[in-house]
Every structure is written in C-alpha cells, then in structure tokens.
Design an enzyme around this catalytic site. Structure first.
Site, PDB file in Angstrom:
ATOM      1  N   SER A 102      24.957 -70.221  -8.011  1.00  0.00           N
ATOM      2  CA  SER A 102      25.846 -69.126  -7.630  1.00  0.00           C
ATOM      3  C   SER A 102      25.356 -67.776  -8.143  1.00  0.00           C
ATOM      4  CB  SER A 102      27.262 -69.436  -8.117  1.00  0.00           C
ATOM      5  OG  SER A 102      28.201 -68.530  -7.600  1.00  0.00           O
ATOM      6  N   ASP A 241      27.120 -62.590  -3.692  1.00  0.00           N
ATOM      7  CA  ASP A 241      26.411 -63.140  -4.836  1.00  0.00           C
ATOM      8  C   ASP A 241      25.340 -64.091  -4.321  1.00  0.00           C
ATOM      9  OD1 ASP A 241      28.028 -65.237  -4.016  1.00  0.00           O
ATOM     10  OD2 ASP A 241      28.428 -65.952  -6.044  1.00  0.00           O
ATOM     11  N   ASP A 243      24.882 -67.249  -3.806  1.00  0.00           N
ATOM     12  CA  ASP A 243      25.122 -68.280  -2.795  1.00  0.00           C
ATOM     13  C   ASP A 243      26.179 -67.861  -1.787  1.00  0.00           C
ATOM     14  OD1 ASP A 243      27.330 -68.521  -4.498  1.00  0.00           O
ATOM     15  OD2 ASP A 243      27.489 -70.684  -4.184  1.00  0.00           O
ATOM     16  N   ASP A 245      29.368 -67.040  -1.852  1.00  0.00           N
ATOM     17  CA  ASP A 245      30.775 -67.456  -1.823  1.00  0.00           C
ATOM     18  C   ASP A 245      31.659 -66.413  -2.500  1.00  0.00           C
ATOM     19  OD1 ASP A 245      30.146 -67.912  -4.478  1.00  0.00           O
ATOM     20  OD2 ASP A 245      30.778 -70.005  -4.503  1.00  0.00           O
TER      21      ASP A 245
END
Length: 447
Positions: A102, A241, A243, A245
C-alpha cells in the site's frame, strides 16, 4: 502462530515472513485450503501486484505454490488493489491475491486476499491457511498440477468498470486535472480512466522503477501535487497511494481535501442523501457535527477499512471511510477504491456545476493535535485514578466543542494522545498537559 494482521501479511522484504520461501509455502497452503473448499473443480485464483521490485519475486513464488497445490492462477500484472477485487468477481475466481504494501516504502511488501465476492477473506479461511502453513509441502498427484495464465486485457477490463460507475450522460471535458500516481499501481489505468471520460490529465509520478513507489509522492506526500495544481492552473488534483485504494484531492487553490472532506461531499452535496455514514475514531469532529446538522446518521468504527466495511454491512449503509482517504462506496465497489471515490466527487462537481473549493467552503476541520508518549513499559492508563480524572476533566472542558482520544500503539510501548477542538491553542496546551501527566504517572509506576 497467526501470520495475518488486519490487512493481510506485511513486512520488509527479505525478512520473515515476507520472503520467497514463505510465499511458496503460503501459495501451497492457500491452494490446499481452496481445494478443500471447492472439491469439484480446480480452484482459480487471480493475482495482481503494485510496482515494487520485490513483487515479481513474490508473485513467482506464490504462483509456484498455488500451481503445486493444483490451483489455476490468472496473472493480472501491476494493477490497483481494488482492480484485483473487481476482477476476482468478474473472472468468477475462487479467490484473489494482491502483492502490495500500500502506502509503505518500496522495501516493504505484503500479501492480502480477497474472497470470491471481492471482499476481504473470511477469518475462518485465514485460520485454515495458518494451520496449513505448519505442514510440509507434499505434492501427491502430479497429473493434477495447476497452470498459470496471463490476463492480457486486465487493465482494459478495470478501466471500463471504473468508467461504468460514472453517469453515461456526463463527461469531464471541462476539467484539467493533475494526477499524482505515486509511481504505483495506478500509473497507467488512473490517467486513462479520466482521459477517456474527457478530462485533460497532467500525470505526475507515473514512471515506476521498482523502488520509487510512494517516494515523496502520492496521497501521503501531497506537497508536490499542491504546487503542480497551482503551476498548471488546474481545476483540481488527485493523489493516489501505491496500490490506489486511498485518495487525496487538492482544490484549484492548492488546498488539501482529505478523506473527511470527501465523505462530507458525498454525504451532503450529491443528489441522493445516504442512509448513514461510517467514519473511524480518527474522523474529525467537524464531520460529525456537519452530518448531524444535515440529519445524516454517523457512527465511528475502529481504525482500518476492515472495520469500516464491517460497520457499513451491519447497518446496510454504502458510504464510509477514513481521513487518510480510504473511501468505500459499496453501491459502486466491494472495497476501498481511490479511482472510483474520485469519480464520485467528480460526478458531484459536474452535476452542481461548481468547483471543489466551493463544495467545502462551509466545512472547516477542527484543529487536531497528536502527542506520542513513549514509555519504558506499557501501563494501564484507565486503571490509574489520577489519569482517569485528568481524562474526564479534559472531556468536560471540550464537551460539545471537541473530543479526546487516548489509545495504545499496537506495535510499540507508545501512548497516542489526540486532542481535537475548535481552538488550536487550547487543544495544543491540553494535549501537552495530558502527555506530561501520562509521563509523570508512568514514572511513578516504574518506581
């Protein structure tokens, strides 16, 4: 032991458990559990990743383990985490795997799972995988090995899905958007979605090299985006960010629009008023008061999108999220999706024929001060009558104008003191006073 945290398994690559050897065992263990759960056919797992260099190694190891257990693997390549959730459903797979850490630095990585319906893997299945990890890898039927396939149109499928959440009769042709892709998983699909909807997109931090993901960019470092919006005289900025999400927005004046602002916009400015909103214990009190004024129910969950999702499902609501920009719109997607959340804000902008700064001009976040108190050893704060009295006194002082949140770190002997209120000087002094009192009482306990 349990390897799973609140959001899968995460750590520094090369240090247990984020190693190639563990990933191989994890793949085989997951395959064994899926084979039992779906005994009538070879299970299918879709697997994607972000742009970290270590992702290629973990992908190969997981793939080998899954294939060895008799599972078919559909490889999606670098894609946002919510894309894997969507494609798990779209491809009728039995599970989805995301290789990502992430918003963490490149040297970290992680492995998280989705169920067949695109939601977080059930706790009982995680526990079964934990139990399988304690066993040896034994390949019993060589003629039952699984195979792997590359899904060549994965990006296109996800782009079309994102666009489908935006009304067909609207477009973004009047908008110039600066987009910070965090050198992460949305570097390609993010700009494509908004361009195909008509926007002029100026894409920055869209050249991943395996080690620059989240490096002074993205939703956790929005400074460059704020400057770029002003430089290009753009209508707004969007930051993902690593990834994708999480999302942060920037208005045309360079002001940051965080997750609380986004929830406020989606709750109060759209054509349809939601049944309720789920925030977390970190959500700003200004959001709670604004929603109360609008007569929209608001509840707080524990920190973490897993708990926000759980609360939304329990109440049959659709919209929730965190100040960090993790926004869930369950009427559009099964998990937090930065691209889809941004599109829902864009929909409001187009429908209202207004600007981002105008949407939030009457919404001002309360000052929030955080003090971290490091202790030699953790103490039970609420078993100390002196501290309990101090906390009660502070809550009474802030009543109706602010709030107090005292919580322990889950990973180190640190107490986090958060004070929020309508007066910055007051909350700063109060946070320092409470932190000093905790240090004083901790020393007494140590003596």
């Amino acid at each position: 032991m349990s390897y799973f945290g609140t959001d899968g398994i995460r750590g520094q690559f090369g240090i247990s458990p984020i190693t190639p050897e563990f990933a191989l065992r994890l793949g085989f263990a997951t395959g064994a559990v899926l084979k039992r759960a779906f005994p009538k056919k070879k299970p299918i797992v879709v697997m994607g990743k972000d742009t970290r260099l270590s992702g290629y190694i973990l992908e190969s190891a997981l793939q080998a383990g899954l294939n060895s257990a008799g599972v078919y693997v559909h490889l999606l390549g670098p894609l946002p985490t919510p894309a894997i959730a969507h494609l798990t459903r779209a491809l009728h797979a039995n599970a989805g795997i995301v290789i990502s850490a992430s918003h963490n630095p490149y040297f970290d990585n992680g492995i998280k799972f989705f169920s067949s319906d695109g939601k977080k893997l059930a706790d009982d299945l995680q526990e079964q995988i934990n139990q399988e990890l304690e066993k040896d890898i034994i390949i019993q039927e060589l003629n039952q090995l699984g195979k792997s396939f590359r899904v060549d149109d994965a990006q296109g499928r996800y782009i079309e899905f994102c666009k489908s959440t935006f009304p067909y009769h609207l477009n973004l042709q009047d908008f110039t958007i600066v987009m910070d892709c965090a050198n992460g998983a949305a570097y390609s699909v993010g700009p494509a979605v908004f361009r195909e909807l008509g926007a002029k997109v100026i894409s920055i931090f869209d050249q991943p090299n395996g080690t620059n993901i989240n490096e002074q960019c993205g939703s956790t470092h929005p400074d460059n985006l704020q400057q770029a919006v002003i430089k290009h005289r753009a209508d707004l900025g969007i930051a993902f960010d690593g990834d994708a999400d999480r999302v942060m927005l920037v208005d045309r004046n360079g002001q940051l629009i965080d997750g609380d602002h986004i929830l406020y916009i989606l709750a109060t400015k759209g054509k349809k008023t939601p049944r309720g909103i789920v925030g977390t214990v970190m959500s700003n009190m200004a959001l709670e008061l604004a929603l109360n004024k609008a007569e929209i129910p608001f509840i707080r969950a524990k920190v973490g999108d897993r708990y926000v999702l759980q609360s939304l499902e329990e109440n049959d609501w659709f919209i929730g999220g965190e100040p960090s920009g993790h926004i869930l719109t369950l009427d559009r997607s099964t998990t937090g999706d930065a691209i889809i959340a941004a599109l829902q804000v864009m929909r409001v902008l187009v429908e209202q024929e207004t600007s981002l700064d105008e949407l939030v001009k009457d919404f001002k976040l309360f000052p929030q001060v955080l003090e971290n108190v490091r202790l030699a050893q953790m103490i039970d704060l609420f078993a100390d009558p002196v501290l309990e009295a101090e906390f009660e006194k502070a809550e009474q002082q802030l009543k109706g104008r602010g709030r107090l949140l005292i919580r322990k770190s889950g990973t180190e002997p640190v107490i986090r003191v958060m004070v929020e209120g309508d007066n910055l000087d007051e909350v700063s002094q109060l946070a320092k006073h409470l932190a000093d009192q905790i240090r004083k009482q901790a020393n007494i306990h140590e003596e």
